[in-house]
Write an enzyme that holds these catalytic residues in place. Structure first.
Site, short mmCIF file in Angstrom:
data_model
loop_
_atom_site.label_atom_id
_atom_site.label_comp_id
_atom_site.label_asym_id
_atom_site.label_seq_id
_atom_site.Cartn_x
_atom_site.Cartn_y
_atom_site.Cartn_z
N ARG A 156 0.85 -1.19 0.00
CA ARG A 156 0.00 0.00 0.00
C ARG A 156 0.88 1.24 0.00
NH1 ARG A 156 -4.72 -1.89 4.34
NH2 ARG A 156 -5.31 -3.76 3.16
N ARG A 196 2.20 1.34 10.17
CA ARG A 196 1.78 1.70 8.82
C ARG A 196 2.97 1.61 7.87
NH1 ARG A 196 -2.91 4.42 7.61
NH2 ARG A 196 -3.13 4.98 9.82
N SER A 203 -10.67 -6.04 9.83
CA SER A 203 -11.89 -5.45 9.27
C SER A 203 -12.74 -6.54 8.66
CB SER A 203 -11.56 -4.39 8.21
OG SER A 203 -10.99 -3.25 8.80
N GLU A 259 -6.81 -0.47 15.08
CA GLU A 259 -7.48 -1.40 14.16
C GLU A 259 -6.51 -2.45 13.64
OE1 GLU A 259 -7.97 -2.99 10.40
OE2 GLU A 259 -7.50 -0.86 10.16
N ARG A 314 1.91 -5.63 11.61
CA ARG A 314 1.11 -4.79 12.51
C ARG A 314 0.72 -5.52 13.79
NH1 ARG A 314 -3.88 -0.69 11.34
NH2 ARG A 314 -2.20 0.33 10.19
#
Length: 425
Positions: A258, A273, A350, A347, A388
Site C-alpha cells: 500500500r 503503517r 476489518s 485497528e 502490525r
C-alpha cells in the site's frame, strides 16, 4: 455495482446511500444518461428493424423501385454505423458512473462521517497493568537487536521495515498459526500473488477511487494489491459455478503493498503503517441469501476474535458508520487491539459483507436449483496482518526484564519457547 433496474426503481434509497457514505456521484446525471442510452438503443433497434424490412423488399421490387430501396438500405447502414461511437460512449460513461454507485447499508448501520462516528459494541480481554514502565514496540525491538530501521530506510525508504532474529520467527509463527487455525475451521489455505491486473481492482471495488493507494508496475498491465481479497475475488470472474460448489471459503496468504498516500506524518515510527506487509485474509463466496451471508459474517468475526483470544490480546469490536465503511459494504465491523504504549485500541481486523456488489463487477454467478444464473455474495475479514499484529503482541506480553512472553497457542511454532529475547534490565 448495483443492479441498474434496482437503481431506477429505488432512486431515493440509492440517493440516501450516496449521501450517508459521502460518495461523490450525481445520481441525476446517471439516471439521465440511462434514459438517453435507452432512447438511443430504441432508435438503433427501430432503424435495424427498418433496414431488415427494407432488405426483404429489394428482391420483390420492380426494376424501377429497386435502386431507391438499395440506396435506402445503404443510408440506414451508414446512419447506424455513425451511431455506433455515440452508443459505445454512452455505454462506457454509464458503466463508469455505475461503478461509483455505493451499496445500500444494512438497516441499523450508524450514520456518520468518519471513524470518530463508529460505535463500540463490546470490549474483550483484560488490559494489562504493568508493575514497571512498559516500552513501545520500537524500543522493545531495538533493545533486543531485532530491528534495523536506519539501514532498511537507506535501502527501501520510509515506511519500510526489517526484522531480525527471534522477531522474524515470531512473525512467521503468527502467520503460520493463523493459517493452521483457519484451516482447522474448514477454510482452504491459499497462497496467492499480490500482482493483479487493473480489472481485478475494479472487481473488488478498490477502483475507481483507490488508485493512489496502489503501486503500479511500469511497462506492464500489473499492479500490487494491498490484500489477497483483490486477486481472490477475481479467481472465478465470469464463471458460472454450480450451486453445490458454494460456499467457497479461503484463508489466503499473500504479500501486500500500500502506498499509504494521504497518510504523511501519520504512524511513521515502527510497524503500524508500512508499505509492504504479509497478510492472511479470510474470503467467502456464498449463495445470494442474506441470512446465510450474515451467518458467514458472524463466522468471520468469530474467527478473528478467537485468533486474538489465542494470542491473549485485549481488543474491542467496533461497528463502522456509513462514512467509514467503504462504498461496497453492506455491513462492516472493525476489531481494534489494545496498544499499551499509546493507551488506545488500534485497528487490526476489518470484517465486511458486500452482498452481490463485487460479484456484479466480476460477473461472478452460480446456477440456483431452478437453473437460473444468480450473482453470488462475498465477504472478507482479516485473519492476521503482520507486522502490525506484532505491535500489540510485543507490547502486551513484554516482561520487566525486557523479554517477551509467548502465548501458549504460539509456542509450538517457536520450538516450544515460552519466552523470547534476552534479559536486558
Amino acid at each position: 455495482m448495483l443492479d441498474l433496474k434496482f437503481i431506477r426503481e429505488n432512486a431515493e434509497v440509492v440517493r440516501r446511500a450516496i449521501e450517508v457514505k459521502g460518495v461523490s456521484l450525481d445520481l441525476d446525471e446517471l439516471l439521465g444518461l440511462d434514459r438517453d442510452l435507452t432512447a438511443l438503443k430504441q432508435r438503433v433497434e427501430a432503424m435495424q428493424a427498418e433496414r431488415n424490412a427494407n432488405a426483404k423488399l429489394v428482391p420483390k421490387a420492380s426494376p424501377e423501385e429497386r435502386p431507391a430501396l438499395i440506396q435506402k438500405g445503404k443510408d440506414l447502414g451508414d446512419e447506424l454505423k455513425n451511431l455506433e461511437p455515440t452508443l459505445r460512449a454512452h455505454e462506457d460513461n454509464l458503466r463508469q458512473l455505475l461503478l461509483r454507485v455505493p451499496n445500500i447499508p444494512h438497516p441499523g448501520v450508524p450514520v456518520g462521517q468518519d471513524d470518530s462516528d463508529n460505535v463500540e459494541l463490546r470490549r474483550e480481554g483484560e488490559v494489562p497493568a504493568f508493575a514497571f514502565k512498559p516500552l513501545d514496540h520500537v524500543e522493545l525491538l531495538e533493545q533486543q537487536g531485532w530491528s534495523d530501521p536506519e539501514r532498511v530506510a537507506r535501502v527501501s525508504g520510509s515506511r519500510s521495515y526489517l526484522l531480525k532474529g527471534e522477531a522474524v520467527m515470531l512473525e512467521l509463527a503468527v502467520l503460520t498459526f493463523a493459517l493452521d487455525f483457519l484451516a482447522a475451521r474448514g477454510f482452504t489455505p491459499l497462497s496467492t500473488t499480490a500482482l493483479a491486473r487493473p480489472e481485478a481492482f475494479v472487481g473488488s471495488g478498490h477502483f475507481p477511487g483507490g488508485e493512489d493507494q496502489v503501486y503500479k508496475i511500469e511497462g506492464d498491465e500489473l499492479m500490487l494489491a494491498g490484500t489477497a481479497e483483490v486477486p481472490v475475488n477475481s479467481l472465478y470472474a465470469g464463471e458460472h459455478l454450480p450451486a453445490q460448489s458454494l460456499p467457497v471459503t479461503y484463508a489466503a496468504i499473500s504479500a501486500a503493498f500500500r502506498s499509504e498516500a494521504g497518510s504523511a506524518g501519520r504512524d511513521v515510527r515502527g510497524l503500524i503503517r508500512v508499505h509492504e506487509f504479509r497478510k492472511v485474509e479470510q474470503y467467502v463466496l456464498c449463495r445470494a441469501d442474506e441470512t446465510e451471508a450474515l451467518g458467514w459474517f458472524d463466522t468471520l468475526l468469530a474467527n478473528a476474535e478467537d485468533l486474538l483470544r489465542a494470542l491473549e490480546l485485549p481488543y474491542r469490536v467496533m461497528q463502522n458508520c456509513t462514512g467509514d465503511m467503504g462504498a461496497g459494504k453492506v455491513l462492516m465491523y472493525d476489531i481494534e487491539t489494545w496498544v499499551p504504549s499509546e493507551e488506545k485500541y488500534r485497528e487490526t481486523h476489518s470484517c465486511s459483507y458486500l452482498g452481490d456488489w463485487q460479484a456484479r463487477r466480476t460477473g461472478l454467478r452460480y446456477r440456483d436449483e431452478a437453473g437460473r444464473l444468480v450473482y453470488a455474495h462475498t465477504l472478507n475479514n482479516t485473519g492476521i496482518a503482520a507486522p502490525r499484529i506484532l505491535v500489540p503482541l510485543l507490547e502486551n506480553h513484554q516482561q520487566a526484564d525486557g523479554t517477551i512472553r509467548i502465548p501458549e497457542a504460539l509456542r509450538p511454532y517457536l520450538g516450544g519457547k515460552a519466552v523470547i529475547g534476552r534479559p536486558v534490565r
